[in-house]
Structure formats: structure tokens, C-alpha cells
Design an enzyme around this catalytic site. Structure first.
Site, short mmCIF file in Angstrom:
data_model
loop_
_atom_site.label_atom_id
_atom_site.label_comp_id
_atom_site.label_asym_id
_atom_site.label_seq_id
_atom_site.Cartn_x
_atom_site.Cartn_y
_atom_site.Cartn_z
N HIS A 34 0.99 -2.03 0.36
CA HIS A 34 0.14 -0.17 -0.22
C HIS A 34 0.80 1.14 -0.22
O HIS A 34 2.41 1.56 0.45
CB HIS A 34 -1.16 0.06 1.50
CG HIS A 34 -0.45 -0.38 2.28
ND1 HIS A 34 0.94 0.33 3.14
CD2 HIS A 34 -0.33 -1.27 3.36
CE1 HIS A 34 1.13 0.23 4.05
NE2 HIS A 34 0.83 -0.95 4.54
N GLY A 36 2.41 2.81 1.78
CA GLY A 36 3.19 2.85 3.17
C GLY A 36 4.38 2.54 2.94
O GLY A 36 5.02 2.47 2.43
N HIS A 37 4.03 0.92 2.21
CA HIS A 37 5.30 0.79 1.45
C HIS A 37 5.51 1.59 0.36
O HIS A 37 7.22 1.56 0.02
CB HIS A 37 4.93 -0.35 1.17
CG HIS A 37 4.17 -1.58 1.72
ND1 HIS A 37 3.32 -2.16 1.82
CD2 HIS A 37 5.39 -2.09 3.33
CE1 HIS A 37 2.46 -3.02 3.18
NE2 HIS A 37 4.06 -3.35 3.81
N GLY A 147 8.99 1.14 8.78
CA GLY A 147 7.95 1.98 8.85
C GLY A 147 7.99 2.88 10.44
O GLY A 147 8.49 1.45 11.38
#
Ligand code: PAF
Length: 277
Positions: A34, A36-37, A147
Site C-alpha cells: 500500500h 506506506g510501502h 516504517g
């Protein structure tokens, strides 16, 4: 973009790259890619080198078999997204490739343990450190990108790199949040409509109290968060604590501190942390 499934094959490719002095950037994931990645890949683009994304749903880090079986597996969609986002190699081994001698883990990191998720997910961090150590040994990246959403994981993996004297630089990347203020997570794709609505209400409660914590810190606010979450039907709250971000000890101020939260919307575990300064 190459998709590599065998350790021997990735070793061969990487050793050729090494002969040309190419650096490797590793983004370890469990798939269900998503934003984030993708933000980790974007960060990796600022560093010289070949971007390798590993996709491996690591069974040893799930303390609950049901959670492992329900983890979203969206490999084809992931390949499509990564191919458009500067990923040069996907390393996607299967379980036998990574664990030829069975699903064994070792407890090697003792720092930042027995607090937060370690209390509620016994064995989880042993699974994480075992698999990440394997990935770092196979890929030998110059940089690894992780993250801050999984902040305790980040601290534990930082310790793993230092303790094993690995020549990998850990790049800590800020969380990517959705418009409700919560960090993105692969688990949230599993929400039903009703769960999504409940999650939105949780986000509102957290945001309101977060402002109070930042503006006029008081540990009573943590009790408010729990009570308000319970009042909308959240019955399982693992923790709601403020901790100092360097040593992860309980903090009674917002200086250098973050709010750490873990709770369940039905079967789906939410974890997040928020800077308070
Ligand atoms: O954060 C994750 O997705 C996983 O814990 C990791 C680091 C890929 C190890 O399996």
C-alpha cells in the site's frame, strides 16, 4: 523488474551486482503493498542502489494461526504496483525456502522486550528478528527501510543490526497516515463496512485526545481514551501508554515521547503510535 523465488538465485544476482559495486536497498514486507510501502520505496530512491522488495508472509511472527491464515495475500496486485514504483527485484521465497528445517525461531534480542506488543504477542519479535536476520544475511543491503508505525519492531531491529555488527544502515521512515489520522496497514483491507465505521469512530476519539495530550499533558487522558473506546464497543485494548522514544520507558511528559496504542476492532488488531512533541 525481476521476481526471484530462490535464495540461490537471488545470491547469484546480487553477487553479480556486487562485482559492479552496486549498492542494494532492501524494503522488507509481508506484501499487500500500500501507500506506506510505496513511501519506503520513494525514500529508497533517494539512496544510490538497486531496490529490492522482499515479500514473505512470515509464519513465525504470528502468535495466532488464525491471524496468519487471514493475512491478506495479494501477490499479483503487489507485483503490478511494485513494477510501477521503481522496484528492480522482488524477492518472494516460499516457507520451505526460508525455513528448510522447520519453523524455528531464536530469542536473540533482549532489549525493548517484555513491554508493549511483546507482552501481548508472545514469540512475535523472535519471529521478526529471525526472518529479518535471514533476509539481511541473504541480501546484504547497504540500506534497509522500515516504517515507524511498528516502532517497537524498529527499535528491536536496530538493536539486531548493531548487535550482529551488520553493515546495513537502517533508514527510519515516518508513518503514512490516511485522512482519519491513523497509519496505513495491510490488515485494514479486511474491515467489513461496520468495522470500518467503528474504526473511524476510534480514530476520532484518538485524534481528540491526542490534541489534549499535546496541549496539556496529563496521564488521566490515557484513561479517557480507554473509556471512550470502550464506550463504542472496543472491548480488547492491549495498551494505551506514553513512552519515551529513545528507551521506550514509560514517560510522564510529552517531551521526546509518543502515545502507543494497540486494540482490536473485532478480530483486527490496530497498532499505532503518535508523536507528542
Ligand atoms: O513489518 C513487517 O511487515 C514485518 O514484520 C517484516 C519486517 C517484513 C518482517 O517479516
Amino acid at each position: 523488474m525481476q521476481i526471484v523465488k530462490k535464495i540461490s538465485e537471488i545470491r547469484e544476482i546480487l553477487s553479480d551486482l556486487d562485482k559492479n559495486n552496486s549498492k542494494i536497498n532492501l524494503i522488507p514486507t509481508m506484501g499487500n503493498i500500500h501507500e506506506g510501502h510505496l513511501s519506503l520505496l520513494k525514500e529508497a530512491n533517494k539512496y544510490e542502489g538497486i531496490n529490492v522488495v522482499s515479500i514473505f508472509i512470515n509464519p513465525t511472527q504470528f502468535n495466532d494461526i488464525k491471524d496468519f491464515e487471514n493475512y491478506p495475500n495479494t501477490f499479483d496486485q503487489d507485483v503490478n504496483l511494485l513494477s510501477k514504483n521503481n522496484c528492480e527485484i522482488i524477492f518472494a521465497p516460499n516457507i520451505n525456502e526460508m525455513y528448510p528445517n522447520g519453523l524455528e525461531t531464536k530469542k536473540t534480542i533482549f532489549e525493548y522486550r517484555e513491554i508493549l506488543c511483546d507482552v501481548f504477542r508472545p514469540g512475535h519479535f523472535d519471529g521478526v528478528t529471525t526472518v529479518v536476520k535471514m533476509l539481511l544475511n541473504i541480501i546484504k543491503p547497504s540500506n534497509v527501510f522500515l516504517g515507524e508505525k511498528d516502532f517497537q519492531q524498529l527499535k528491536i531491529l536496530e538493536t539486531l543490526i548493531i548487535q550482529n555488527k551488520l553493515k546495513t544502515n537502517l533508514v527510519k521512515c515516518s508513518s503514512i497516515r490516511s485522512s482519519n489520522g491513523m497509519s496505513l496497514s495491510s490488515r485494514y483491507t479486511k474491515f467489513s463496512t461496520k468495522e470500518k465505521t467503528q474504526f473511524e469512530k476510534c480514530a476520532q476519539i484518538i485524534n481528540k485526545n491526542l490534541l489534549d495530550l499535546i496541549n496539556s499533558f496529563d496521564t488521566k487522558i490515557l484513561e479517557n481514551i480507554k473509556k471512550e473506546l470502550q464506550s463504542i464497543g472496543i472491548s480488547k485494548i492491549d495498551y494505551c501508554e506514553v513512552r519515551e522514544e529513545n528507551n521506550l520507558e514509560i514517560s510522564n511528559t510529552n517531551i521526546n515521547s509518543r502515545l502507543f496504542l494497540a486494540f482490536y476492532v473485532n478480530e483486527i488488531r490496530i497498532i499505532d503510535n503518535f508523536v507528542l512533541y
